[in-house]
Design a protein around this motif. Sequence first.
Motif, mmCIF file in Angstrom:
data_model
loop_
_atom_site.group_PDB
_atom_site.id
_atom_site.type_symbol
_atom_site.label_atom_id
_atom_site.label_comp_id
_atom_site.label_asym_id
_atom_site.label_seq_id
_atom_site.Cartn_x
_atom_site.Cartn_y
_atom_site.Cartn_z
ATOM 1 N N GLY A 39 14.381 2.322 -1.625
ATOM 2 C CA GLY A 39 13.396 2.462 -2.692
ATOM 3 C C GLY A 39 12.326 1.389 -2.701
ATOM 4 O O GLY A 39 11.559 1.300 -3.662
ATOM 5 N N GLU A 40 12.245 0.592 -1.638
ATOM 6 C CA GLU A 40 11.283 -0.501 -1.587
ATOM 7 C C GLU A 40 10.300 -0.325 -0.428
ATOM 8 O O GLU A 40 10.548 0.444 0.500
ATOM 9 C CB GLU A 40 12.000 -1.842 -1.429
ATOM 10 N N VAL A 41 9.188 -1.058 -0.525
ATOM 11 C CA VAL A 41 8.200 -1.064 0.548
ATOM 12 C C VAL A 41 7.808 -2.504 0.847
ATOM 13 O O VAL A 41 7.848 -3.368 -0.034
ATOM 14 C CB VAL A 41 6.939 -0.252 0.176
ATOM 15 N N ALA A 42 7.468 -2.756 2.098
ATOM 16 C CA ALA A 42 6.905 -4.049 2.482
ATOM 17 C C ALA A 42 5.392 -3.906 2.508
ATOM 18 O O ALA A 42 4.848 -3.014 3.167
ATOM 19 C CB ALA A 42 7.431 -4.476 3.848
ATOM 20 N N VAL A 43 4.711 -4.785 1.770
ATOM 21 C CA VAL A 43 3.250 -4.731 1.673
ATOM 22 C C VAL A 43 2.654 -5.927 2.408
ATOM 23 O O VAL A 43 3.057 -7.074 2.170
ATOM 24 C CB VAL A 43 2.788 -4.755 0.209
ATOM 25 N N ASP B 118 -0.907 2.939 4.228
ATOM 26 C CA ASP B 118 -1.485 3.282 2.924
ATOM 27 C C ASP B 118 -2.000 2.015 2.236
ATOM 28 O O ASP B 118 -1.325 0.979 2.217
ATOM 29 C CB ASP B 118 -0.437 3.940 2.017
ATOM 30 N N GLU B 119 -3.179 2.106 1.644
ATOM 31 C CA GLU B 119 -3.728 1.001 0.870
ATOM 32 C C GLU B 119 -3.255 1.145 -0.574
ATOM 33 O O GLU B 119 -3.456 2.185 -1.208
ATOM 34 C CB GLU B 119 -5.252 0.999 0.939
ATOM 35 N N VAL B 120 -2.627 0.092 -1.096
ATOM 36 C CA VAL B 120 -2.009 0.166 -2.414
ATOM 37 C C VAL B 120 -2.326 -1.089 -3.231
ATOM 38 O O VAL B 120 -2.782 -2.098 -2.704
ATOM 39 C CB VAL B 120 -0.477 0.332 -2.310
ATOM 40 N N PHE B 121 -2.042 -0.995 -4.539
ATOM 41 C CA PHE B 121 -2.059 -2.184 -5.390
ATOM 42 C C PHE B 121 -0.996 -2.009 -6.454
ATOM 43 O O PHE B 121 -0.545 -0.899 -6.741
ATOM 44 C CB PHE B 121 -3.442 -2.422 -5.993
ATOM 45 N N GLY B 122 -0.549 -3.123 -7.032
ATOM 46 C CA GLY B 122 0.521 -3.069 -8.011
ATOM 47 C C GLY B 122 1.155 -4.437 -8.174
ATOM 48 O O GLY B 122 0.473 -5.465 -8.099
ATOM 49 N N ALA C 23 8.894 0.838 -4.727
ATOM 50 C CA ALA C 23 7.905 1.879 -4.461
ATOM 51 C C ALA C 23 7.273 2.402 -5.752
ATOM 52 O O ALA C 23 6.121 2.845 -5.754
ATOM 53 C CB ALA C 23 8.545 3.024 -3.683
ATOM 54 N N SER C 24 8.006 2.315 -6.853
ATOM 55 C CA SER C 24 7.495 2.803 -8.128
ATOM 56 C C SER C 24 6.498 1.846 -8.762
ATOM 57 O O SER C 24 5.885 2.167 -9.784
ATOM 58 C CB SER C 24 8.655 3.044 -9.096
ATOM 59 N N CYS D 165 3.205 -3.313 -15.090
ATOM 60 C CA CYS D 165 3.104 -1.861 -15.081
ATOM 61 C C CYS D 165 3.817 -1.254 -13.884
ATOM 62 O O CYS D 165 4.066 -1.898 -12.874
ATOM 63 C CB CYS D 165 1.641 -1.440 -15.060
ATOM 64 N N SER D 166 4.149 -0.018 -13.996
ATOM 65 C CA SER D 166 4.655 0.769 -12.868
ATOM 66 C C SER D 166 4.021 2.136 -12.981
ATOM 67 O O SER D 166 3.392 2.471 -13.973
ATOM 68 C CB SER D 166 6.186 0.876 -12.925
ATOM 69 N N ARG D 167 4.218 2.958 -11.999
ATOM 70 C CA ARG D 167 3.599 4.274 -12.050
ATOM 71 C C ARG D 167 4.245 5.137 -13.111
ATOM 72 O O ARG D 167 3.766 6.203 -13.439
ATOM 73 C CB ARG D 167 3.685 4.956 -10.682
ATOM 74 N N HIS D 168 5.372 4.677 -13.658
ATOM 75 C CA HIS D 168 6.055 5.450 -14.698
ATOM 76 C C HIS D 168 5.691 4.966 -16.086
ATOM 77 O O HIS D 168 6.213 5.465 -17.066
ATOM 78 C CB HIS D 168 7.564 5.365 -14.498
#
Length: 255
Positions: free
Chosen positions: A28-32, A91-95, A109-110, A251-254
């Motif tokens: 459930g995780e990603v390396a950024v 993928d380009e992301v922010f969070g 990932a969330s 924040c999270s996407r949820h």
Amino acid sequence: MRAIVSDRYGSLDVLQLKDIERPRPGPGEVAVRVRAAGVDPSIWHLTSGQPYLIRLLGFGLRRPRRLVPGLDLAGTIEEIGPGVTDLRPGDEVFGTADGSFAEYAIAKASRVVAKPANLAFDQAAAVPVSACTALKGLLSVQSGQRLLVIGAGGGVGSYAVQLAKARQAHVTGVCSTAKTDLVKMLGADEIVDYKRNPSPAATMSSWTPPATDRFPNCANTSRPRAHWSSSAAKAAASSSAASPAPCAPPCSRHS
């Protein structure tokens, strides 16, 4: 990988640039791959260990529990862990991610979302905590309501002004002399310079309910903003007006 690390509490001098082992994502995780990381007052609190209460809240009693500071980030997905299906390497992301002051950071990932194409990485990295804090405090704001935003020129306050205006509310922003032009540019209908009016008692009387519906407090406790915060809190307590806390969970996407 290179990272800013802090193995003891103290001034910013305790932060050091070191080579440490690169973390790997779990389920459930990603390396950024971090392209930009945001800085806010929480970094100073967690670096200095002050106020001391934060040490008792699980951040480390004698030394920081987390070696690498930082929370806000923007970058590209380098690797995904098991169970991640909606993100791909590149993928380009922010969070938000624990330990964003490094070349790579592990995020749930969330807690990252696609970065808008019209935002640069450094712009996106300034959004997550401050913007989501403001958003959570203003979710129930309705068109036509009147808001007095204390600390309107700060990280959270500047987003609060814009979000409230997007909901067609009438916004009065309280800020310092140096921030009046910024707060006006952000869309505030009225501006109060707390440096020129450090005693809010008389001014607050024209905004107390029912004239003003909400008193979002986005300021810290330094004077003279503390006087404005106190006056707004008293006004809110005497009515149904809301006064959101000055901070909220990331924040999270949820959210």
